[in-house]
Design an enzyme around this catalytic site. Structure first.
Site, PDB file in Angstrom:
ATOM      1  N   ARG A  85       0.815  -1.219   0.000  1.00 33.96           N
ATOM      2  CA  ARG A  85       0.000   0.000   0.000  1.00 33.96           C
ATOM      3  C   ARG A  85       0.853   1.277   0.000  1.00 33.96           C
ATOM      4  O   ARG A  85       0.485   2.288   0.606  1.00 33.96           O
ATOM      5  CB  ARG A  85      -0.971   0.012   1.190  1.00 33.96           C
ATOM      6  CG  ARG A  85      -1.960  -1.131   1.195  1.00 33.96           C
ATOM      7  CD  ARG A  85      -2.903  -1.088  -0.003  1.00 33.96           C
ATOM      8  NE  ARG A  85      -3.825  -2.209   0.026  1.00 33.96           N
ATOM      9  CZ  ARG A  85      -3.624  -3.391  -0.561  1.00 33.96           C
ATOM     10  NH1 ARG A  85      -2.500  -3.596  -1.239  1.00 33.96           N
ATOM     11  NH2 ARG A  85      -4.516  -4.352  -0.504  1.00 33.96           N
TER      12      ARG A  85
ATOM     13  N   SER B 120     -11.404   1.308   2.652  1.00 34.12           N
ATOM     14  CA  SER B 120     -10.697   0.806   3.836  1.00 34.12           C
ATOM     15  C   SER B 120     -10.066   1.951   4.614  1.00 34.12           C
ATOM     16  O   SER B 120      -9.342   2.772   4.050  1.00 34.12           O
ATOM     17  CB  SER B 120      -9.614  -0.192   3.423  1.00 34.12           C
ATOM     18  OG  SER B 120     -10.179  -1.347   2.855  1.00 34.12           O
TER      19      SER B 120
ATOM     20  N   GLU C  57      -5.059   4.292   6.223  1.00 30.88           N
ATOM     21  CA  GLU C  57      -4.958   4.114   4.770  1.00 30.88           C
ATOM     22  C   GLU C  57      -5.596   5.301   4.069  1.00 30.88           C
ATOM     23  O   GLU C  57      -5.139   5.733   3.016  1.00 30.88           O
ATOM     24  CB  GLU C  57      -5.638   2.810   4.336  1.00 30.88           C
ATOM     25  CG  GLU C  57      -5.469   2.497   2.867  1.00 30.88           C
ATOM     26  CD  GLU C  57      -5.874   1.081   2.515  1.00 30.88           C
ATOM     27  OE1 GLU C  57      -6.468   0.899   1.441  1.00 30.88           O
ATOM     28  OE2 GLU C  57      -5.582   0.154   3.293  1.00 30.88           O
TER      29      GLU C  57
END
Length: 324
Positions: free
Chosen positions: A183, A232, A302
């Site tokens: 990520r 998310s 995130e």
């Protein structure tokens, strides 16, 4: 941070804006463009017509003026004090394209929705892109953060990224130069992604369709896809699932103001109707605190938090000290 009036900032750019073909909006409401439907004003929002228009604008923008780049608004939380400086929002007309670029290759504009790339791949029998069908957002953001799902990550399909820097210079970054990890990419924050080149592999279209249907059905079953959510909220810590940690800490369905951790998927934060940026960020930090006190694990955001707080409505980030 004191926020300058949008009209004043626009005037400070001088006559150079007369040659700009894109849309320039002073004091633009960010709650209209983010999926959370919350947050303050962008001092100035610019939507370039195409890459050349983007470069022309960057060349007249003073270096001291902050520049914030957003995509379709799916993975960002804007604070109630708004975003000082210029918010760059790429237009669908100039940056939303997706096209074939050789055998098993696809070129997509940075604002092209992830699922459109998946559909293009399926239509042309190109495998390896079904995972994009279940990821909200656009390709530029996917390339920036190495978005992934169903065991596949962007870095596995990406060939190169076309970008422009703050001074208006063009760059091409290879997969290796992106410096990918979970990520995350090591690409400079100064770079504005304009398009991405991908490569897949030959696969039967019926098989691809079945994979995409499975992704869609799973997502609609376990995620609050029809709510005001940014996707998310937290990254999965090594060896753990964020949702499971949140659930075990008793935060499934937790409500603060107009914000809630979804009861359907507790790593998704939702705006129940009138949530403010403060409500959403405070809720996120409270979840981080609860998880740390339960398991000693610090969740990492995130979702990107952008802008400044309203005076008296600041949210202190949890630092991992339970006595705070």
């Amino acid at each position: 941070m004191k926020q300058v009036n949008g009209e004043k900032l626009l005037a400070s750019l001088g006559d150079g804006v007369k040659d700009i073909r894109g849309r320039i909006t002073p004091d633009a409401p960010m709650d209209r463009v983010t999926w959370f439907r919350a947050g303050g004003l962008a001092e100035l929002m610019f939507q370039p017509h195409d890459v050349d228009d983007l470069i022309a604008f960057l060349k007249i923008l003073p270096e001291e003026v902050p520049l914030t780049v957003i995509g379709v608004g799916s993975n960002i939380l804007v604070r109630d004090g708004g975003i000082p400086g210029v918010v760059l929002r790429l237009s669908a007309k100039g940056f939303g394209f997706v096209e074939l670029a050789g055998e098993n290759r696809i070129l997509a504009g940075a604002i092209c929705p992830d699922k459109h790339v998946a559909a293009m791949a399926m239509d042309n029998g190109i495998g390896g892109f079904h995972f994009y069908y279940g990821i909200p957002g656009a390709i530029g953001g996917a390339a920036r953060m190495n978005a992934g799902a169903n065991g596949v990550e962007t870095r596995e399909r990406l060939v190169e990224v076309n970008a422009v820097d703050r001074k208006g210079n063009k760059h091409v970054l290879s997969n290796a130069e992106m410096g990918y990890s979970y990520r995350h990419s090591a690409a400079s924050a100064d770079l504005i992604f304009t398009s991405v080149l991908f490569e897949g592999y030959p696969e039967d279209r019926a098989q691809i369709r079945a994979e995409m249907d499975a992704v869609r059905n799973h997502r609609e079953t376990v995620q609050p896809v029809r709510e005001k959510t940014g996707g998310s909220t937290f990254k999965n810590p090594p060896g753990h699932s964020a949702w499971k940690l949140i659930d075990e800490a008793g935060c499934r369905g937790l409500v603060i103001g107009g914000a809630q951790m979804s009861s359907l998927h507790c790593n998704f934060m939702i705006n129940m109707g009138q949530a403010t940026g403060y409500d959403l960020e405070y809720l996120g930090e409270q979840v981080r605190r609860e998880v740390f006190e339960k398991d000693g694990i610090k969740l990492e955001w995130e979702i990107k938090r952008l802008g400044v707080f309203m005076p008296g409505r600041e949210v202190r980030p949890f630092q991992g000290v339970t006595s705070e």
